[in-house]
Design a protein around this motif. Structure first.
Motif, PDB file in Angstrom:
ATOM      1  N   PHE A 162       0.842  -1.196   0.000  1.00 18.19           N
ATOM      2  CA  PHE A 162       0.000   0.000   0.000  1.00 18.19           C
ATOM      3  C   PHE A 162       0.875   1.242   0.000  1.00 18.19           C
ATOM      4  O   PHE A 162       1.765   1.386   0.831  1.00 18.19           O
ATOM      5  N   VAL A 163       0.603   2.144  -0.951  1.00 17.80           N
ATOM      6  CA  VAL A 163       1.305   3.423  -1.040  1.00 17.80           C
ATOM      7  C   VAL A 163       0.252   4.527  -1.034  1.00 17.80           C
ATOM      8  O   VAL A 163      -0.600   4.587  -1.912  1.00 17.80           O
ATOM      9  N   ILE A 164       0.289   5.381  -0.012  1.00 20.04           N
ATOM     10  CA  ILE A 164      -0.682   6.463   0.140  1.00 20.04           C
ATOM     11  C   ILE A 164       0.054   7.793   0.081  1.00 20.04           C
ATOM     12  O   ILE A 164       0.923   8.070   0.895  1.00 20.04           O
ATOM     13  N   ASN A 165      -0.290   8.598  -0.913  1.00 23.45           N
ATOM     14  CA  ASN A 165       0.375   9.895  -1.120  1.00 23.45           C
ATOM     15  C   ASN A 165       1.894   9.738  -1.190  1.00 23.45           C
ATOM     16  O   ASN A 165       2.643  10.536  -0.627  1.00 23.45           O
ATOM     17  N   GLY A 166       2.325   8.678  -1.861  1.00 21.61           N
ATOM     18  CA  GLY A 166       3.750   8.469  -2.072  1.00 21.61           C
ATOM     19  C   GLY A 166       4.472   7.800  -0.921  1.00 21.61           C
ATOM     20  O   GLY A 166       5.672   7.546  -1.007  1.00 21.61           O
ATOM     21  N   GLN A 167       3.760   7.476   0.173  1.00 21.32           N
ATOM     22  CA  GLN A 167       4.391   6.855   1.336  1.00 21.32           C
ATOM     23  C   GLN A 167       3.863   5.439   1.510  1.00 21.32           C
ATOM     24  O   GLN A 167       2.656   5.202   1.456  1.00 21.32           O
ATOM     25  N   ALA A 168       4.804   4.497   1.710  1.00 22.31           N
ATOM     26  CA  ALA A 168       4.422   3.112   1.912  1.00 22.31           C
ATOM     27  C   ALA A 168       3.761   2.946   3.280  1.00 22.31           C
ATOM     28  O   ALA A 168       4.215   3.494   4.278  1.00 22.31           O
ATOM     29  N   LYS A 169       2.649   2.204   3.323  1.00 20.94           N
ATOM     30  CA  LYS A 169       1.917   1.969   4.555  1.00 20.94           C
ATOM     31  C   LYS A 169       1.773   0.465   4.790  1.00 20.94           C
ATOM     32  O   LYS A 169       1.672  -0.315   3.849  1.00 20.94           O
ATOM     33  N   THR A 170       1.779   0.077   6.065  1.00 20.83           N
ATOM     34  CA  THR A 170       1.585  -1.309   6.444  1.00 20.83           C
ATOM     35  C   THR A 170       0.281  -1.424   7.220  1.00 20.83           C
ATOM     36  O   THR A 170       0.054  -0.699   8.189  1.00 20.83           O
ATOM     37  N   LEU A 171      -0.597  -2.337   6.788  1.00 16.55           N
ATOM     38  CA  LEU A 171      -1.864  -2.537   7.455  1.00 16.55           C
ATOM     39  C   LEU A 171      -1.710  -3.526   8.605  1.00 16.55           C
ATOM     40  O   LEU A 171      -0.928  -4.465   8.531  1.00 16.55           O
ATOM     41  N   ASP A 172      -2.499  -3.313   9.674  1.00 16.31           N
ATOM     42  CA  ASP A 172      -2.448  -4.211  10.823  1.00 16.31           C
ATOM     43  C   ASP A 172      -3.108  -5.552  10.530  1.00 16.31           C
ATOM     44  O   ASP A 172      -2.815  -6.555  11.166  1.00 16.31           O
ATOM     45  N   ASN A 181      -7.608   3.976   9.075  1.00 13.76           N
ATOM     46  CA  ASN A 181      -6.580   4.544   9.943  1.00 13.76           C
ATOM     47  C   ASN A 181      -5.384   5.012   9.132  1.00 13.76           C
ATOM     48  O   ASN A 181      -4.780   6.050   9.428  1.00 13.76           O
ATOM     49  N   ALA A 182      -5.022   4.245   8.095  1.00 14.25           N
ATOM     50  CA  ALA A 182      -3.893   4.631   7.241  1.00 14.25           C
ATOM     51  C   ALA A 182      -4.177   5.935   6.507  1.00 14.25           C
ATOM     52  O   ALA A 182      -3.270   6.693   6.183  1.00 14.25           O
ATOM     53  N   LEU A 183      -5.473   6.208   6.254  1.00 16.27           N
ATOM     54  CA  LEU A 183      -5.874   7.441   5.574  1.00 16.27           C
ATOM     55  C   LEU A 183      -6.133   8.579   6.553  1.00 16.27           C
ATOM     56  O   LEU A 183      -6.520   9.676   6.151  1.00 16.27           O
ATOM     57  N   GLY A 184      -5.954   8.313   7.868  1.00 15.65           N
ATOM     58  CA  GLY A 184      -6.126   9.366   8.858  1.00 15.65           C
ATOM     59  C   GLY A 184      -7.525   9.468   9.435  1.00 15.65           C
ATOM     60  O   GLY A 184      -7.883  10.505  10.002  1.00 15.65           O
TER      61      GLY A 184
END
Length: 208
Positions: free
Chosen positions: A40-50, A69-72
């Motif tokens: 997952f890449v959100i706004n250019g930053q890699a994110k890890t889901l729980d 949560n990853a999207l705030g």
């Protein structure tokens, strides 16, 4: 199948809301669910889901709480109405009661100098007056080209550079005002002398 999909999505809101195999069986439908890993890449930053997404019959289902949560967003699940609420604090009652910071006063440029200081003492002519005058008197066309924040004025194969405070766009007349002292380097002064002159003070254009 639509009813089954809705059940899966509801079950993926969070670990506390995950449904068991018996719950699915109660619906009377069977499907193969495969836990899968995605990047997952959100706004250019890699994110890890729980929690891991699942793939069912070729369709990917994302865990609502983790992706929100990853999207705030904060996620609230109301079991009595089976409602999933997403909230990022914008427009909520709590955010509306908070005192809002006053926006900073607009600045003329990066040096924070007042507008009148940057244009003080300069005399301008309007391109709306200059263009037809030049065409009539010399049969030549004036060119104005953008170069970053500057303007390149070209006339009769000569050019001059106007820096940001050597030109001004008058929104009222929709015309571009040009600093006479720079134009004199490429345009005959007898032509410039016949044109109306303008000055700028505190963002207000006045005719001399």
């Amino acid at each position: 199948m639509k009813k089954y999909k809705g059940y899966i999505i509801g079950g993926l809101v969070g670990a506390s809301l995950m449904f068991s195999a018996q719950s699915f069986a109660a619906i009377g439908e069977k499907a193969e669910a495969i836990f899968s890993q995605f990047n997952f890449v959100i706004n250019g930053q890699a994110k890890t889901l729980d929690e891991s997404p699942v793939v069912i019959n070729g369709n990917s289902y994302l865990p609502v709480r983790s992706i929100s949560n990853a999207l705030g967003y904060d996620v609230t699940y109301k079991a009595d109405s089976r409602t999933i609420e997403l909230n990022n604090g914008v427009g909520s009652a709590s955010s509306q009661t908070k005192p809002q910071a006053q926006p900073a006063a607009p600045q003329a440029n990066v040096t924070n100098s007042p507008v009148e200081d940057n244009y003080a003492g300069k005399v301008f002519v309007s391109n709306a007056d200059l263009f037809p005058k030049l065409l009539k008197e010399t049969d030549k066309i004036l060119e104005i080209n953008d170069q970053d924040s500057a303007r390149i004025v070209i006339f009769n194969k000569k050019e001059v550079v106007l820096n940001p405070f050597d030109y001004y766009y008058d929104i009222n007349t929709r015309s571009l005002l040009l600093n006479v002292s720079h134009l004199e380097k490429i345009i005959p002064t007898d032509i410039l002398s016949t044109l109306p002159k303008y000055q700028i003070s505190n963002g207000v254009v006045t005719k001399k």
